[in-house]
Design a protein around this motif. Structure first.
Motif, PDB file in Angstrom:
ATOM      1  N   LEU B 154       0.834  -1.203   0.000  1.00 34.88           N
ATOM      2  CA  LEU B 154       0.000   0.000   0.000  1.00 34.88           C
ATOM      3  C   LEU B 154       0.873   1.259   0.000  1.00 34.88           C
ATOM      4  O   LEU B 154       0.572   2.244  -0.682  1.00 34.88           O
ATOM      5  CB  LEU B 154      -0.929  -0.008   1.217  1.00 34.88           C
ATOM      6  N   ASP B 155       1.969   1.239   0.764  1.00 34.08           N
ATOM      7  CA  ASP B 155       2.905   2.370   0.780  1.00 34.08           C
ATOM      8  C   ASP B 155       3.459   2.658  -0.610  1.00 34.08           C
ATOM      9  O   ASP B 155       3.850   3.772  -0.921  1.00 34.08           O
ATOM     10  CB  ASP B 155       4.097   2.066   1.702  1.00 34.08           C
ATOM     11  N   ASN B 156       3.511   1.599  -1.408  1.00 37.56           N
ATOM     12  CA  ASN B 156       4.090   1.730  -2.744  1.00 37.56           C
ATOM     13  C   ASN B 156       3.062   2.178  -3.783  1.00 37.56           C
ATOM     14  O   ASN B 156       3.378   2.307  -4.961  1.00 37.56           O
ATOM     15  CB  ASN B 156       4.689   0.372  -3.156  1.00 37.56           C
ATOM     16  N   LEU B 157       1.843   2.462  -3.340  1.00 35.88           N
ATOM     17  CA  LEU B 157       0.749   2.765  -4.275  1.00 35.88           C
ATOM     18  C   LEU B 157       1.049   3.929  -5.229  1.00 35.88           C
ATOM     19  O   LEU B 157       0.770   3.825  -6.429  1.00 35.88           O
ATOM     20  CB  LEU B 157      -0.540   3.030  -3.494  1.00 35.88           C
ATOM     21  N   PRO B 158       1.625   5.049  -4.730  1.00 33.54           N
ATOM     22  CA  PRO B 158       1.888   6.158  -5.661  1.00 33.54           C
ATOM     23  C   PRO B 158       2.748   5.730  -6.845  1.00 33.54           C
ATOM     24  O   PRO B 158       2.517   6.151  -7.973  1.00 33.54           O
ATOM     25  CB  PRO B 158       2.621   7.186  -4.791  1.00 33.54           C
ATOM     26  N   MET B 159       3.744   4.901  -6.586  1.00 33.25           N
ATOM     27  CA  MET B 159       4.598   4.411  -7.678  1.00 33.25           C
ATOM     28  C   MET B 159       3.799   3.535  -8.633  1.00 33.25           C
ATOM     29  O   MET B 159       3.958   3.606  -9.851  1.00 33.25           O
ATOM     30  CB  MET B 159       5.761   3.597  -7.098  1.00 33.25           C
ATOM     31  N   ALA B 160       2.942   2.696  -8.045  1.00 37.54           N
ATOM     32  CA  ALA B 160       2.133   1.800  -8.873  1.00 37.54           C
ATOM     33  C   ALA B 160       1.189   2.603  -9.762  1.00 37.54           C
ATOM     34  O   ALA B 160       1.034   2.318 -10.954  1.00 37.54           O
ATOM     35  CB  ALA B 160       1.343   0.843  -7.979  1.00 37.54           C
ATOM     36  N   LEU B 161       0.574   3.664  -9.188  1.00 40.99           N
ATOM     37  CA  LEU B 161      -0.390   4.465  -9.945  1.00 40.99           C
ATOM     38  C   LEU B 161       0.263   5.190 -11.114  1.00 40.99           C
ATOM     39  O   LEU B 161      -0.365   5.430 -12.139  1.00 40.99           O
ATOM     40  CB  LEU B 161      -1.059   5.491  -9.016  1.00 40.99           C
ATOM     41  N   GLN B 162       1.517   5.526 -10.969  1.00 41.52           N
ATOM     42  CA  GLN B 162       2.207   6.209 -12.065  1.00 41.52           C
ATOM     43  C   GLN B 162       2.780   5.253 -13.092  1.00 41.52           C
ATOM     44  O   GLN B 162       3.415   5.667 -14.045  1.00 41.52           O
ATOM     45  CB  GLN B 162       3.327   7.063 -11.494  1.00 41.52           C
ATOM     46  N   GLY B 163       2.609   3.982 -12.823  1.00 38.44           N
ATOM     47  CA  GLY B 163       3.062   2.998 -13.794  1.00 38.44           C
ATOM     48  C   GLY B 163       4.559   2.772 -13.793  1.00 38.44           C
ATOM     49  O   GLY B 163       5.130   2.251 -14.746  1.00 38.44           O
ATOM     50  N   ILE B 164       5.215   3.186 -12.732  1.00 35.29           N
ATOM     51  CA  ILE B 164       6.674   3.016 -12.727  1.00 35.29           C
ATOM     52  C   ILE B 164       7.160   2.130 -11.589  1.00 35.29           C
ATOM     53  O   ILE B 164       8.353   1.919 -11.459  1.00 35.29           O
ATOM     54  CB  ILE B 164       7.404   4.373 -12.639  1.00 35.29           C
ATOM     55  N   GLY B 165       6.270   1.592 -10.790  1.00 34.75           N
ATOM     56  CA  GLY B 165       6.824   0.809  -9.675  1.00 34.75           C
ATOM     57  C   GLY B 165       5.854  -0.152  -9.054  1.00 34.75           C
ATOM     58  O   GLY B 165       5.936  -0.422  -7.864  1.00 34.75           O
ATOM     59  N   ALA B 166       4.922  -0.691  -9.839  1.00 35.19           N
ATOM     60  CA  ALA B 166       3.960  -1.630  -9.247  1.00 35.19           C
ATOM     61  C   ALA B 166       4.664  -2.930  -8.862  1.00 35.19           C
ATOM     62  O   ALA B 166       5.589  -3.378  -9.532  1.00 35.19           O
ATOM     63  CB  ALA B 166       2.855  -1.929 -10.249  1.00 35.19           C
ATOM     64  N   VAL B 167       4.247  -3.482  -7.729  1.00 34.71           N
ATOM     65  CA  VAL B 167       4.793  -4.766  -7.272  1.00 34.71           C
ATOM     66  C   VAL B 167       3.616  -5.675  -6.946  1.00 34.71           C
ATOM     67  O   VAL B 167       2.760  -5.323  -6.134  1.00 34.71           O
ATOM     68  CB  VAL B 167       5.658  -4.588  -6.005  1.00 34.71           C
ATOM     69  N   ILE B 168       3.552  -6.821  -7.623  1.00 36.31           N
ATOM     70  CA  ILE B 168       2.484  -7.788  -7.353  1.00 36.31           C
ATOM     71  C   ILE B 168       3.157  -9.106  -6.966  1.00 36.31           C
ATOM     72  O   ILE B 168       3.561  -9.879  -7.842  1.00 36.31           O
ATOM     73  CB  ILE B 168       1.601  -8.027  -8.601  1.00 36.31           C
ATOM     74  N   PRO B 169       3.302  -9.361  -5.693  1.00 36.88           N
ATOM     75  CA  PRO B 169       4.038 -10.567  -5.295  1.00 36.88           C
ATOM     76  C   PRO B 169       3.127 -11.753  -4.981  1.00 36.88           C
ATOM     77  O   PRO B 169       1.909 -11.612  -4.832  1.00 36.88           O
ATOM     78  CB  PRO B 169       4.734 -10.116  -4.008  1.00 36.88           C
ATOM     79  N   ILE B 170       3.767 -12.897  -4.893  1.00 34.56           N
ATOM     80  CA  ILE B 170       3.129 -14.071  -4.283  1.00 34.56           C
ATOM     81  C   ILE B 170       3.894 -14.312  -2.981  1.00 34.56           C
ATOM     82  O   ILE B 170       5.127 -14.285  -2.965  1.00 34.56           O
ATOM     83  CB  ILE B 170       3.267 -15.321  -5.175  1.00 34.56           C
ATOM     84  N   PHE B 171       3.165 -14.518  -1.911  1.00 32.73           N
ATOM     85  CA  PHE B 171       3.807 -14.786  -0.627  1.00 32.73           C
ATOM     86  C   PHE B 171       3.410 -16.203  -0.210  1.00 32.73           C
ATOM     87  O   PHE B 171       2.218 -16.518  -0.143  1.00 32.73           O
ATOM     88  CB  PHE B 171       3.332 -13.763   0.412  1.00 32.73           C
ATOM     89  N   ALA B 172       4.395 -17.034   0.013  1.00 38.02           N
ATOM     90  CA  ALA B 172       4.097 -18.429   0.373  1.00 38.02           C
ATOM     91  C   ALA B 172       4.813 -18.776   1.660  1.00 38.02           C
ATOM     92  O   ALA B 172       5.944 -18.337   1.900  1.00 38.02           O
ATOM     93  CB  ALA B 172       4.553 -19.362  -0.742  1.00 38.02           C
ATOM     94  N   LEU B 173       4.171 -19.548   2.490  1.00 40.63           N
ATOM     95  CA  LEU B 173       4.790 -19.932   3.761  1.00 40.63           C
ATOM     96  C   LEU B 173       4.294 -21.297   4.199  1.00 40.63           C
ATOM     97  O   LEU B 173       3.305 -21.827   3.682  1.00 40.63           O
ATOM     98  CB  LEU B 173       4.495 -18.884   4.848  1.00 40.63           C
TER      99      LEU B 173
END
Lengths: 255, 290
Positions: B154-173
């Motif tokens: 969520l903190d990274n949202l501004p970067m994602a909205l501008q199309g320069i820094g979206a991160v879509i991970p998979i988290f497995a444990l």
């Protein structure tokens, strides 16, 4: 009070006496290297006394639980921030001791209008590729003693000397395996425990026989529990610390 | 002084770590001017860039947005894999990228998205879990781990909205306290706003994922052996075939590079922890897979 040197020295002396009285009955801690790393051992009644500080650094202490917790958090916070800002490899015991802990201890001890820390701390670091393990003993007044072969903390200097002497006599050229290190650490702890009990009654000799060691262990384990933490180089991840579980300890001690 | 195990809060206040009102000298050399400086500063800078500059940055910075990472439950836990290619536009800029990152002894983050953000999120996550364990003397709960990652995304949202820094991970444990007879492997998928969803059997993300999601569904539903019943070798062969399929149709996903002997990154998460499968084992599986 600093412009009245005699009163200041007297106040410091009173403070030292008070702290040493408080520390005297503390359950000793023994630090020993073993084949794969290093071991910290004590016997405690409830509260945890051996802690992970960072990947290769562990801590134990005797003293007031609130002071132990406060200073444990200080060193853990500092190590965590430094590791994040720089790199895990840049966190080492020398920096934590000399730039964070020692002067904090000294400052609190000598600020006679403030509260003193009732604490003695033993930290251990296993080398990252370096062959040597480092045990760092920090006294309540900020004095630091670094050793490589073993480390102990006890209620008084005499207790610590007796424990070190016991370890020196039992010393072997090759580092013991974990089981042998646990057994030796427990016996050394019992030496310290026995002396802390006798000093409370009278100024006795600091010789402790093997029979007395066995007796102290049997008596103390009726109420207390052995707590042991290891920094184990053979663990695969970055974090080398783990507390031994009850089964592991019992199996070794009953062997 | 006590940050209750919250590493982000600790970082925010790191320049004022105190004992009884006295600032420690040791910590003063590790000033943290603001929360997550390496993430926040580019975010702030990006916010004030003129529109035409944003356009330029979006093509130069989006290195590994195109990728394929995939995770699936198998008999012993989770198997999770990622290709090794990093791209900028139509150029391959790196062929040994590590997109499957161990976070602690029993959890792994597989990243798709801008690498600078993704690697930083993985790094913060790793330090956060460690700090919680060391300061609070217990492991962070599964829900706590998931929420920490949500906050970072969520903190990274501004970067994602501008199309320069979206991160879509998979988290497995793997939840180690689980009864030994139960598979404790869990897979979580995130959206760009930080919402997480548990995918029961498999998850895949990145540009190549569209080519293999249907295959995963087919294998899990009608395959000869269900994904969850596969042993390690069967699961490895399956996941290598999936990556190979993705690389066939997605230019930004690499397959096995036989000439340079570059294998995908494949890890397992089981009751015994995270393990990286060796190149030798992957080579044997490739022999079976092709």
């Amino acid at each position: 009070m600093r412009d009245m040197p005699y009163r200041w020295i007297e106040a410091i002396q009173d403070r030292a006496d008070y702290i040493e009285d408080q520390l005297k009955p503390g359950s000793p801690v023994v630090g020993l290297p073993y084949a794969d790393g290093s071991l910290l051992l004590t016997v405690s009644k409830g509260a945890q006394k051996i802690f992970e500080v960072h990947d290769r650094i562990a801590l134990s202490a005797i003293g007031h639980p609130a002071d132990i917790e406060r200073l444990r958090m200080l060193v853990t916070d500092t190590a965590s921030v430094q590791a994040f800002q720089s790199a895990t490899e840049d966190v080492n015991l020398h920096r934590l001791t000399h730039y964070v802990l020692a002067h904090t201890f000294k400052q609190a001890f000598e600020s006679i209008v403030g509260e003193a820390y009732i604490i003695k701390m033993l930290l251990v670091e296993i080398g990252n590729g370096a062959p040597e393990t480092q045990f760092t003993h920090i006294n309540y007044d900020g004095n630091v003693k670094v050793q490589h072969e073993s480390g102990v903390i006890g209620g008084t200097e005499e207790i610590e000397t007796a424990m070190q002497n016991y370890l020196t006599e039992a010393k072997n050229d090759t580092p013991p395996d974990l089981d042998s290190a646990l057994q030796l650490a427990l016996k050394t702890w019992a030496v310290g425990r026995k002396l802390s009990q006798s000093f409370a009654d009278a100024e006795d000799s600091n010789e402790v026989s093997e029979d007395e060691i066995d007796e102290v262990i049997n008596t103390e384990l009726e109420e207390g529990e052995i707590e042991a933490g290891i920094l184990d180089n053979s663990l695969s991840g970055d974090t080398k610390f783990r507390l031994l579980n009850k089964d592991e300890i019992t199996r070794t001690i009953n062997r | 002084m006590n940050h209750k195990g919250d590493f982000l809060s600790l970082l925010k206040h790191a320049d004022t770590l105190q004992v009884d009102g006295e600032q420690t000298q040791g910590i003063s050399e590790v000033n943290v001017p603001e929360l997550l400086p390496s993430i926040k500063k580019p975010i702030r800078d990006a916010m004030v860039l003129p529109t035409q500059d944003r356009q330029t940055h979006s093509t130069t910075l989006a290195l590994a947005e195109a990728t394929t990472v995939v995770a699936m439950r198998y008999k012993d836990g989770i198997i999770i894999a990622g290709d090794r290619r990093a791209t900028a536009g139509t150029s391959v800029v790196h062929d040994r990228a590590e997109k499957v990152i161990p976070i602690d002894s029993h959890s792994v983050l597989a990243i798709s998205g801008a690498p600078a953000m993704a690697f930083e999120i993985a790094r913060v996550l790793k330090h956060s879990f460690q700090y919680f364990r060391r300061s609070q003397l217990q492991e962070l709960s599964v829900e706590g781990k998931l929420r920490t990652l949500s906050r970072l995304i969520l903190d990274n949202l501004p970067m994602a909205l501008q199309g320069i820094g979206a991160v879509i991970p998979i988290f497995a444990l793997y939840a180690p306290q689980t009864d030994e007879t139960v598979n404790g492997g869990k897979i979580y998928f995130y959206d760009a706003l930080g919402a997480h969803f548990e995918n029961v059997d498999f998850a895949t993300t990145g540009s190549g994922s569209v080519w293999i999601r249907g295959v995963l569904r087919y294998l899990d539903r009608w395959g000869e052996t269900r994904l969850e019943d596969m042993d390690e070798q069967q699961a490895t062969i399956t996941i290598l075939r999936l990556l190979d399929t993705a690389s066939e149709y997605d230019a930004a996903t690499s397959g096995y590079n036989a000439k340079a002997e570059i294998f995908p990154t494949v890890k397992t998460i089981t009751r015994h922890g995270v393990e990286t499968l060796t190149d030798k084992f992957l080579n044997e599986c490739y022999a079976e897979a092709t």
